[in-house]
Design an enzyme around this catalytic site. Structure first.
Site, PDB file in Angstrom:
ATOM      1  N   HIS A   1     -24.830 -26.482  -0.908  1.00 54.77           N
ATOM      2  CA  HIS A   1     -24.614 -27.377   0.233  1.00 54.77           C
ATOM      3  C   HIS A   1     -24.538 -26.575   1.544  1.00 54.77           C
ATOM      4  CE1 HIS A   1     -21.724 -30.035   2.605  1.00 54.77           C
ATOM      5  NE2 HIS A   1     -22.798 -30.793   2.436  1.00 54.77           N
ATOM      6  N   ARG A   2     -25.521 -26.773   2.396  1.00 52.15           N
ATOM      7  CA  ARG A   2     -25.673 -25.995   3.638  1.00 52.15           C
ATOM      8  C   ARG A   2     -25.859 -24.498   3.300  1.00 52.15           C
ATOM      9  NH1 ARG A   2     -20.580 -28.713   7.079  1.00 52.15           N
ATOM     10  NH2 ARG A   2     -20.822 -30.792   6.187  1.00 52.15           N
TER      11      ARG A   2
ATOM     12  N   GLU B   1     -29.452 -27.470   0.149  1.00 55.57           N
ATOM     13  CA  GLU B   1     -29.287 -28.660   0.983  1.00 55.57           C
ATOM     14  C   GLU B   1     -29.164 -28.185   2.407  1.00 55.57           C
ATOM     15  OE1 GLU B   1     -27.023 -31.931   3.137  1.00 55.57           O
ATOM     16  OE2 GLU B   1     -26.515 -29.814   2.963  1.00 55.57           O
TER      17      GLU B   1
ATOM     18  N   ASP C   1     -29.391 -29.688   6.884  1.00 58.56           N
ATOM     19  CA  ASP C   1     -29.355 -30.811   7.826  1.00 58.56           C
ATOM     20  C   ASP C   1     -30.317 -30.530   8.976  1.00 58.56           C
ATOM     21  OD1 ASP C   1     -26.785 -32.104   6.692  1.00 58.56           O
ATOM     22  OD2 ASP C   1     -26.230 -30.006   7.016  1.00 58.56           O
TER      23      ASP C   1
ATOM     24  N   HIS D   1     -25.682 -28.698  11.162  1.00 61.40           N
ATOM     25  CA  HIS D   1     -25.061 -29.933  10.673  1.00 61.40           C
ATOM     26  C   HIS D   1     -24.735 -30.929  11.782  1.00 61.40           C
ATOM     27  CE1 HIS D   1     -21.838 -32.615   9.286  1.00 61.40           C
ATOM     28  NE2 HIS D   1     -22.509 -32.596   8.150  1.00 61.40           N
TER      29      HIS D   1
ATOM     30  N   GLU E   1     -31.637 -33.224   4.670  1.00 61.44           N
ATOM     31  CA  GLU E   1     -30.944 -34.407   5.208  1.00 61.44           C
ATOM     32  C   GLU E   1     -31.368 -34.610   6.651  1.00 61.44           C
ATOM     33  OE1 GLU E   1     -26.577 -34.612   5.208  1.00 61.44           O
ATOM     34  OE2 GLU E   1     -26.761 -36.352   6.525  1.00 61.44           O
TER      35      GLU E   1
ATOM     36  N   LYS F   1     -30.722 -35.972  10.026  1.00 59.76           N
ATOM     37  CA  LYS F   1     -29.465 -36.352  10.688  1.00 59.76           C
ATOM     38  C   LYS F   1     -29.737 -37.251  11.900  1.00 59.76           C
ATOM     39  CE  LYS F   1     -25.745 -34.323   8.783  1.00 59.76           C
ATOM     40  NZ  LYS F   1     -24.786 -35.144   8.081  1.00 59.76           N
TER      41      LYS F   1
ATOM     42  N   ASP G   1     -20.376 -26.281  -2.107  1.00 55.61           N
ATOM     43  CA  ASP G   1     -20.268 -25.098  -1.247  1.00 55.61           C
ATOM     44  C   ASP G   1     -20.097 -23.837  -2.100  1.00 55.61           C
ATOM     45  OD1 ASP G   1     -20.249 -26.867   0.916  1.00 55.61           O
ATOM     46  OD2 ASP G   1     -18.063 -27.030   0.915  1.00 55.61           O
TER      47      ASP G   1
HETATM   48  O1  G3P Z   1     -26.295 -34.300   1.585  1.00 46.98           O
HETATM   49  C1  G3P Z   1     -24.977 -34.326   1.146  1.00 46.98           C
HETATM   50  C2  G3P Z   1     -23.993 -34.029   2.233  1.00 46.98           C
HETATM   51  O2  G3P Z   1     -24.447 -32.917   2.943  1.00 46.98           O
HETATM   52  C3  G3P Z   1     -23.758 -35.175   3.173  1.00 46.98           C
HETATM   53  O3  G3P Z   1     -22.685 -34.968   4.042  1.00 46.98           O
HETATM   54  O4  G3P Z   1     -21.631 -34.386   6.196  1.00 46.98           O
HETATM   55  O5  G3P Z   1     -22.094 -32.594   4.549  1.00 46.98           O
HETATM   56  O6  G3P Z   1     -23.959 -33.659   5.781  1.00 46.98           O
HETATM   57  P1  G3P Z   1     -22.601 -33.854   5.178  1.00 46.98           P
HETATM   58 CA    CA Z   2     -25.803 -32.672   4.774  1.00 50.91          CA
END
Ligand code: G3P
Ligand code: CA
Length: 239
Positions: A6-7, A33, A35, A48, A108, A110, A228
């Site tokens: 995640h990120r 993942e 953004d 993000h 993602e 945004k 994470d």
């Molecule tokens: O894609 C899953 C997650 O990243 C969504 O929430 O706020 O971390 O972008 P956020």
């Molecule tokens: Ca995200």
């Protein structure tokens, strides 16, 4: 099950940076993942928030920067302030890294707070440029954006992100032709996972950092977890 960093490997390295993505791949994540937002001069960048201030030493909205200026911003995490791999990357730079590896990529989009003109088309065009359609899933909290992605390219995989309950979410996902649901962890039930499976809808859950939940969701055979801590998830998956 896909282990989505995640990120990037964002617990160890500054989120959404080349360093975080490269290390996620190195430690064995099977997905990344990130953004995506757009600069004033229409460059797709990976960050993000709408505003740069939480993660970078600067102030202002991404959409008000030209790329050459946003790129100069140093990372807010002190240890990585001078690291060139911890500046704001373009989506294209990350696609090049993905291309050289075997990982999947969840992009993602945004645009739930800011309406970036043509962000879906531009993202898909870049994915096509690197012939990564088979390894990419596009998601958004903005479900109109998810619909637009499918209209632009029916073959590209999409997922609906949500953090509040949606009534009959599987029916809803099918109606907008999404391939997956991406619920917040707190909304997930065994029944939901079961119903999704029966309807051929994938379930990718965010953000799962707790080993107890990791084990439980692996046991329930969900399709992917966003974490994470991709190294921890990898070890738990081996158990
Ligand atoms: O894609 C899953 C997650 O990243 C969504 O929430 O706020 O971390 O972008 P956020
Ligand atoms: Ca995200």
């Amino acid at each position: 099950m896909i282990n989505f960093a995640h990120r990037g490997a964002s617990n160890d390295y500054p989120e959404n940076t080349i360093l975080a993505f490269e290390n996620a791949i190195k430690i064995g994540a099977t997905g990344l993942e990130l953004d995506v937002h757009k600069t004033r001069d229409n460059i797709l960048v990976v960050i993000h928030d709408e505003d740069v201030e939480r993660t970078f030493l600067g102030k202002g909205l991404v959409k008000n920067f030209d790329f050459k200026d946003i790129r100069k911003l140093r990372n807010r995490r002190k240890l990585f302030e001078d690291n060139k791999k911890c500046r704001i990357p373009t989506l294209e730079e990350v696609l090049k890294i993905v291309k050289k590896s075997n990982v999947l990529l969840n992009i993602e989009i945004k645009n739930d707070e800011i309406d970036y003109k043509d962000i879906e088309e531009d993202t898909i065009n870049l994915v096509r440029k690197y012939e990564l359609q088979d390894r990419v899933i596009l998601s958004s909290f903005n479900h109109e954006a998810v619909k637009r992605c499918k209209k632009i390219d029916g073959s590209i995989k999409t997922g609906i992100l949500y953090d509040k309950d949606i009534e009959n979410v599987i029916e809803y996902a099918k109606n907008i032709k999404a391939d997956a649901i991406h619920p917040s962890l707190r909304l997930v039930t065994e029944e939901l996972i079961q119903e999704a499976r029966e309807n051929n809808i994938a379930v990718n859950i965010y953000t799962v950092n707790n080993p107890v939940y990791m084990r439980k969701l692996i046991e329930l055979e969900v399709d992917g977890l966003f974490t994470d801590y991709p190294e921890l998830l990898k070890d738990i998956m081996k158990e």
